[in-house]
Design a protein around this motif. Structure first.
Motif, PDB file in Angstrom:
ATOM      1  N   HIS A   1     -55.036  -3.683 -26.094  1.00 49.60           N
ATOM      2  CA  HIS A   1     -55.325  -5.268 -26.256  1.00 49.60           C
ATOM      3  C   HIS A   1     -56.799  -4.450 -27.594  1.00 49.60           C
ATOM      4  O   HIS A   1     -57.585  -4.483 -27.433  1.00 49.60           O
ATOM      5  CB  HIS A   1     -56.661  -5.624 -24.589  1.00 49.60           C
ATOM      6  CG  HIS A   1     -57.219  -7.400 -25.287  1.00 49.60           C
ATOM      7  ND1 HIS A   1     -56.836  -8.091 -25.258  1.00 49.60           N
ATOM      8  CD2 HIS A   1     -58.481  -7.206 -24.944  1.00 49.60           C
ATOM      9  CE1 HIS A   1     -57.218  -9.255 -25.610  1.00 49.60           C
ATOM     10  NE2 HIS A   1     -58.780  -8.742 -25.447  1.00 49.60           N
TER      11      HIS A   1
ATOM     12  N   PRO B   1     -59.231  -5.621 -29.693  1.00 46.83           N
ATOM     13  CA  PRO B   1     -60.727  -7.081 -30.477  1.00 46.83           C
ATOM     14  C   PRO B   1     -59.939  -7.724 -31.079  1.00 46.83           C
ATOM     15  O   PRO B   1     -59.168  -7.523 -32.028  1.00 46.83           O
ATOM     16  CB  PRO B   1     -61.516  -6.271 -30.587  1.00 46.83           C
ATOM     17  CG  PRO B   1     -60.985  -4.604 -30.506  1.00 46.83           C
ATOM     18  CD  PRO B   1     -59.898  -4.463 -30.682  1.00 46.83           C
ATOM     19  N   ALA B   2     -60.590  -8.848 -31.315  1.00 51.02           N
ATOM     20  CA  ALA B   2     -60.285  -9.788 -32.405  1.00 51.02           C
ATOM     21  C   ALA B   2     -60.665 -10.000 -33.579  1.00 51.02           C
ATOM     22  O   ALA B   2     -59.764 -10.251 -34.658  1.00 51.02           O
ATOM     23  CB  ALA B   2     -60.607 -11.548 -31.794  1.00 51.02           C
ATOM     24  N   SER B   3     -62.088  -9.212 -33.556  1.00 51.18           N
ATOM     25  CA  SER B   3     -62.596  -8.714 -34.945  1.00 51.18           C
ATOM     26  C   SER B   3     -61.322  -7.936 -35.998  1.00 51.18           C
ATOM     27  O   SER B   3     -61.355  -7.604 -36.616  1.00 51.18           O
ATOM     28  CB  SER B   3     -63.225  -7.559 -34.636  1.00 51.18           C
ATOM     29  OG  SER B   3     -63.719  -6.880 -33.701  1.00 51.18           O
TER      30      SER B   3
ATOM     31  N   VAL C   1     -57.865  -7.921 -35.118  1.00 50.54           N
ATOM     32  CA  VAL C   1     -57.235  -8.574 -35.894  1.00 50.54           C
ATOM     33  C   VAL C   1     -57.281  -9.495 -37.319  1.00 50.54           C
ATOM     34  O   VAL C   1     -56.446  -8.702 -37.806  1.00 50.54           O
ATOM     35  CB  VAL C   1     -56.362  -9.465 -34.738  1.00 50.54           C
ATOM     36  CG1 VAL C   1     -55.391 -10.503 -35.088  1.00 50.54           C
ATOM     37  CG2 VAL C   1     -56.471  -8.525 -33.082  1.00 50.54           C
ATOM     38  N   MET C   2     -58.579  -9.778 -37.218  1.00 57.35           N
ATOM     39  CA  MET C   2     -58.910 -10.928 -38.364  1.00 57.35           C
ATOM     40  C   MET C   2     -59.005  -9.861 -39.443  1.00 57.35           C
ATOM     41  O   MET C   2     -58.473  -9.936 -40.628  1.00 57.35           O
ATOM     42  CB  MET C   2     -60.548 -11.375 -38.025  1.00 57.35           C
ATOM     43  CG  MET C   2     -60.770 -12.957 -37.489  1.00 57.35           C
ATOM     44  SD  MET C   2     -62.374 -13.011 -37.016  1.00 57.35           S
ATOM     45  CE  MET C   2     -62.323 -13.353 -38.364  1.00 57.35           C
TER      46      MET C   2
ATOM     47  N   ALA D   1     -65.395  -9.084 -40.410  1.00 59.57           N
ATOM     48  CA  ALA D   1     -64.934  -8.151 -39.166  1.00 59.57           C
ATOM     49  C   ALA D   1     -65.071  -6.792 -38.020  1.00 59.57           C
ATOM     50  O   ALA D   1     -64.786  -6.835 -37.496  1.00 59.57           O
ATOM     51  CB  ALA D   1     -63.187  -9.037 -38.964  1.00 59.57           C
TER      52      ALA D   1
ATOM     53  N   SER E   1     -65.894  -3.189 -35.106  1.00 56.44           N
ATOM     54  CA  SER E   1     -66.378  -2.227 -35.133  1.00 56.44           C
ATOM     55  C   SER E   1     -67.012  -1.416 -34.456  1.00 56.44           C
ATOM     56  O   SER E   1     -67.260  -0.685 -33.573  1.00 56.44           O
ATOM     57  CB  SER E   1     -64.691  -1.422 -35.136  1.00 56.44           C
ATOM     58  OG  SER E   1     -63.793  -2.603 -35.006  1.00 56.44           O
TER      59      SER E   1
END
Length: 255
Positions: free
Chosen positions: A2, A4-6, A8-9, A211, A215
């Protein structure tokens, strides 16, 4: 895994910003202008031949509308309503202008840093494993942010001095000996399309790099039910309730 959305951005915006900035760097539309050039002189014969076959525009005197554009490494001159166009590497006072050379260096450095940051981000995300290398991904984001700041500095310097770059010296490709020719038209220059591509690409670099910088912040792990002071991470083997869970349960609370 999974992701993280950050992350992906960052993986999406950083390469997109790199492409836009690279497009802006190689195209000669950082500034452009128009001027009318009279066709009464003997030196206008080639221009007359180049635009023959096109209907003459009404006016008090026969004239051509010249479209001039400059980039960081190339300049172009085109006659409107014709296919007569000439491009050449930047030369003369424009090439020697310290502000142009500074913008060139900043853009090249920005492209290199952004490319390096994207490579590190891809390694850090590690889509082929369950646990990303957060430190590596965040370091890549730091490089991408630095790249965006450098490109913004280059664009700001160029835009602020757009009219003054190269002075009022003659431009190659029209008349090399026109420094004493008062009839040579003066161009009123304005920002062009490549400059806007560069601004957009720099902003996307900052968004993507920012973004990825998230991390550095690790997600907070739930605590062990019987030992609240101990983190319930997969590497923790001191809590029996954690070690007795199935692999699926441990994966769900992984950091």
């Amino acid at each position: 895994m999974h992701m993280p959305a950050s992350m992906v951005m960052g993986i999406v915006f950083a390469p997109l910003g790199l492409v836009l900035l690279f497009t802006a760097a190689i195209t000669p539309q950082w500034r452009e202008g128009r001027a009318q050039l009279g066709l009464s002189g003997p030196g206008s014969l080639l221009l007359r031949l180049g635009v023959k076959g096109h209907a003459a525009r009404p006016g008090p005197a026969e004239a051509l509308l010249l479209l001039r554009s400059d980039g960081l490494w190339e300049s172009c001159l085109q006659v409107e309503h014709s296919e007569l166009k000439q491009c050449w590497p930047v030369a003369g006072p424009y090439r020697r202008d310290a502000r142009v050379r500074l913008a060139q260096g900043l853009v090249l450095t920005s492209l290199f840093l952004c490319g390096t940051g994207i490579v590190l981000a891809c390694i850090g995300v590690r889509c082929w494993t369950d646990v990303p290398l957060r430190g590596v991904a965040a370091t890549g984001g730091l490089l991408v942010v630095a790249s965006g700041l450098l490109s913004l500095a280059a664009l700001g310097i160029y835009t602020h001095n757009l009219q003054a770059l190269g002075g009022t010296a003659p431009q190659h490709g029209v008349n090399d000996n026109n420094s004493s020719n008062p009839k040579f038209p003066q161009l009123s220059l304005r920002p062009a399309g490549s400059l806007y591509f560069g601004w957009l690409g720099s902003c996307l670099q900052l968004l993507g790099g920012g973004a990825l910088l998230l991390s550095f912040k690790r997600p907070r792990c739930p605590t062990c039910p019987s030992c609240p002071e101990l983190p319930a991470c997969p590497v923790c083997h001191s809590c029996s309730e954690i070690t007795q869970k199935s692999e699926t349960d441990v994966y769900e609370v992984s950091c």
